[in-house]
Design an enzyme around this catalytic site. Structure first.
Site, PDB file in Angstrom:
ATOM      1  N   ASN A  36       9.059  -6.998   3.654  1.00 47.07           N
ATOM      2  CA  ASN A  36       8.854  -5.765   2.907  1.00 47.07           C
ATOM      3  C   ASN A  36      10.032  -4.830   3.160  1.00 47.07           C
ATOM      4  O   ASN A  36      10.611  -4.837   4.235  1.00 47.07           O
ATOM      5  CB  ASN A  36       7.537  -5.107   3.345  1.00 47.07           C
ATOM      6  CG  ASN A  36       7.343  -3.712   2.776  1.00 47.07           C
ATOM      7  OD1 ASN A  36       7.170  -2.751   3.512  1.00 47.07           O
ATOM      8  ND2 ASN A  36       7.364  -3.585   1.468  1.00 47.07           N
ATOM      9  N   GLY A  37      10.362  -4.029   2.147  1.00 44.66           N
ATOM     10  CA  GLY A  37      11.397  -3.022   2.311  1.00 44.66           C
ATOM     11  C   GLY A  37      12.582  -3.248   1.393  1.00 44.66           C
ATOM     12  O   GLY A  37      13.312  -4.219   1.552  1.00 44.66           O
ATOM     13  N   GLY A  38      12.750  -2.364   0.412  1.00 41.62           N
ATOM     14  CA  GLY A  38      13.939  -2.379  -0.419  1.00 41.62           C
ATOM     15  C   GLY A  38      14.015  -3.462  -1.468  1.00 41.62           C
ATOM     16  O   GLY A  38      15.060  -3.606  -2.122  1.00 41.62           O
TER      17      GLY A  38
ATOM     18  N   GLY B 244       7.307  -2.694  -2.961  1.00 41.50           N
ATOM     19  CA  GLY B 244       6.686  -1.383  -2.920  1.00 41.50           C
ATOM     20  C   GLY B 244       7.044  -0.510  -4.098  1.00 41.50           C
ATOM     21  O   GLY B 244       6.545  -0.700  -5.204  1.00 41.50           O
TER      22      GLY B 244
ATOM     23  N   LYS C 280       0.692  -4.644   9.079  1.00 44.34           N
ATOM     24  CA  LYS C 280       1.951  -4.274   8.438  1.00 44.34           C
ATOM     25  C   LYS C 280       2.665  -3.312   9.377  1.00 44.34           C
ATOM     26  O   LYS C 280       2.097  -2.299   9.773  1.00 44.34           O
ATOM     27  CB  LYS C 280       1.707  -3.615   7.078  1.00 44.34           C
ATOM     28  CG  LYS C 280       2.985  -3.280   6.304  1.00 44.34           C
ATOM     29  CD  LYS C 280       2.648  -2.729   4.923  1.00 44.34           C
ATOM     30  CE  LYS C 280       3.912  -2.516   4.098  1.00 44.34           C
ATOM     31  NZ  LYS C 280       4.771  -1.436   4.634  1.00 44.34           N
TER      32      LYS C 280
ATOM     33  N   CYS D 172       3.515   3.632   8.942  1.00 50.04           N
ATOM     34  CA  CYS D 172       3.699   4.959   8.358  1.00 50.04           C
ATOM     35  C   CYS D 172       4.258   5.922   9.402  1.00 50.04           C
ATOM     36  O   CYS D 172       3.715   6.036  10.509  1.00 50.04           O
ATOM     37  CB  CYS D 172       2.373   5.495   7.828  1.00 50.04           C
ATOM     38  SG  CYS D 172       2.526   7.111   7.033  1.00 50.04           S
TER      39      CYS D 172
ATOM     40  N   PRO E 191       0.850  -1.193   0.000  1.00 51.97           N
ATOM     41  CA  PRO E 191       0.000   0.000   0.000  1.00 51.97           C
ATOM     42  C   PRO E 191       0.883   1.240   0.000  1.00 51.97           C
ATOM     43  O   PRO E 191       1.798   1.360   0.819  1.00 51.97           O
ATOM     44  CB  PRO E 191      -0.780  -0.125   1.324  1.00 51.97           C
ATOM     45  CG  PRO E 191       0.071  -0.993   2.192  1.00 51.97           C
ATOM     46  CD  PRO E 191       0.815  -1.922   1.280  1.00 51.97           C
ATOM     47  N   MET E 192       0.634   2.166  -0.932  1.00 53.06           N
ATOM     48  CA  MET E 192       1.456   3.370  -1.049  1.00 53.06           C
ATOM     49  C   MET E 192       0.559   4.575  -1.265  1.00 53.06           C
ATOM     50  O   MET E 192      -0.176   4.644  -2.250  1.00 53.06           O
ATOM     51  CB  MET E 192       2.463   3.215  -2.204  1.00 53.06           C
ATOM     52  CG  MET E 192       3.532   2.171  -1.930  1.00 53.06           C
ATOM     53  SD  MET E 192       4.628   1.878  -3.344  1.00 53.06           S
ATOM     54  CE  MET E 192       3.600   0.785  -4.344  1.00 53.06           C
TER      55      MET E 192
ATOM     56  N   GLN F 106      -6.003  -1.470   3.275  1.00 46.83           N
ATOM     57  CA  GLN F 106      -5.230  -1.067   4.442  1.00 46.83           C
ATOM     58  C   GLN F 106      -5.942   0.076   5.142  1.00 46.83           C
ATOM     59  O   GLN F 106      -6.359   1.045   4.504  1.00 46.83           O
ATOM     60  CB  GLN F 106      -3.813  -0.633   4.095  1.00 46.83           C
ATOM     61  CG  GLN F 106      -3.010  -0.366   5.377  1.00 46.83           C
ATOM     62  CD  GLN F 106      -1.594   0.092   5.155  1.00 46.83           C
ATOM     63  OE1 GLN F 106      -1.383   1.207   4.686  1.00 46.83           O
ATOM     64  NE2 GLN F 106      -0.632  -0.758   5.497  1.00 46.83           N
TER      65      GLN F 106
END
Length: 332
Positions: free
Chosen positions: A209-211, A231, A137, A98, A15-16, A68
């Site tokens: 998640n991440g990178g 993401g 998350k 966030c 989710p962004m 989300q």
């Protein structure tokens, strides 16, 4: 409508905010039929009191799609979750990651890493009123927290609500002194701690998640875990999703072999939305990076960025961009 099973969640798009809207998700769904898609974060109060169709409306063919939510009041989140289930979502995910000031001022997002008891109350309240999975998350910690203690303590507390799926953004969040953008890059990634978390909780579904930059990296770094969530790379270079069905899910084929075909398949959606009064740029901004690394990609981006925002812009602008990139492209 059946809920997604955890086995189906091997790859997802994060989710962004301002990015994974319904137009983006409709395009991503063309590229992969199996990857789980997430909405932008929707605040519980907006769901309860705002224009629900605008805030959480989605296309049936976006499935599997998860909502989300952001909030910290168990009662309000439960009400929002019930509404979302009625809309047909297959999962409700709570945002505990966030780091923005606006989110902190509302007492939700990453600051909730400091309040695992409250997070547990929120997740339990939502799970009590819906039949679809409720997931979370989150970060590995915030500010000066020791990640090992913060992460393991958080999961240990929250799992007793019956929550099974934990999507771990493998960075700490710095709530003071770093912008949300800096929080996506500066705190170092720690994939190892996510693997240690899985080793300690083999009964839980742990997603990384991440990178993660592409499918190769996702497959490699998430080996031994239950899934990977990509993401920004999925947004800026969406063609990386085009082999997800075969490489991640073992399907016999992927939807498209050529990104041009994906653009043309997006045309009916674009034209339908144009007919509803939505501007072309609302759709084309999500496909600017589709031809990343290919000859003519710069022309593609330039034409869409320059002309798609103009009043009356229609699909002919997309055709123009395709031809500028490759004159041999057949768009009819």
């Amino acid at each position: 409508m059946s809920a997604i099973t955890y086995d189906d969640r091997r790859l997802s798009v994060a989710p962004m905010m301002d990015w994974t809207d319904r137009h983006c998700r409709s395009f991503h769904r063309l590229l992969s039929k199996r990857t789980v898609l997430y909405t932008e974060m929707a605040v519980d109060q907006a769901i309860l009191h705002g224009d629900r169709d605008y805030i959480i409306g989605f296309e049936a063919d976006e499935h599997p799609v998860a909502l989300q939510v952001g909030g910290s009041d168990p009662k309000h989140l439960a009400e929002a979750a019930k509404i979302a289930e009625g809309y047909g979502y297959r999962e409700i995910n709570l945002n505990v990651g966030c780091p923005s000031d606006r989110v902190q001022s509302g007492r939700f997002g990453a600051c909730l890493m400091r309040e695992p008891d409250l997070v547990a109350e929120c997740l339990a309240a939502m799970a009590d009123v819906v039949s679809i999975p409720v997931t979370v998350k989150h970060r590995i910690g915030v500010d000066d927290q020791d990640p090992e203690a913060a992460l393991f303590g958080f999961v240990e507390r929250v799992k007793h609500t019956g929550t099974k799926v934990f999507i771990v953004h493998a960075r700490k969040a710095w709530l003071k002194g770093l912008s949300p953008k800096e929080n996506r890059d500066i705190p170092p990634l720690d994939y190892g701690i996510v693997h240690r978390l899985k080793a300690a909780h083999p009964d839980l579904d742990i997603h990384l998640n991440g990178g993660l930059q592409d499918l190769d990296m996702a497959l490699n770094e998430a080996q031994g875990l239950d899934g990977a969530m990509i993401g920004r790379a999925a947004y800026h270079t969406p063609w990386i999703l085009a082999q997800a069905d075969t490489r991640i899910y073992g399907e016999a084929s992927d939807p498209f072999c050529d990104p041009v075909d994906a653009v043309l398949a997006y045309r009916p959606y674009i034209e339908r939305r144009l007919g509803e009064g939505i501007g072309l740029h609302a759709m084309t901004r999500h496909i600017l990076g589709l031809f990343h690394g290919r000859p003519g990609a710069r022309k593609w981006r330039q034409i869409l960025s320059t002309y798609a925002t103009r009043p009356g812009a229609d699909f002919s602008i997309v055709e123009q961009a395709l031809r500028a990139m490759d004159p041999s492209v057949k768009v009819a």
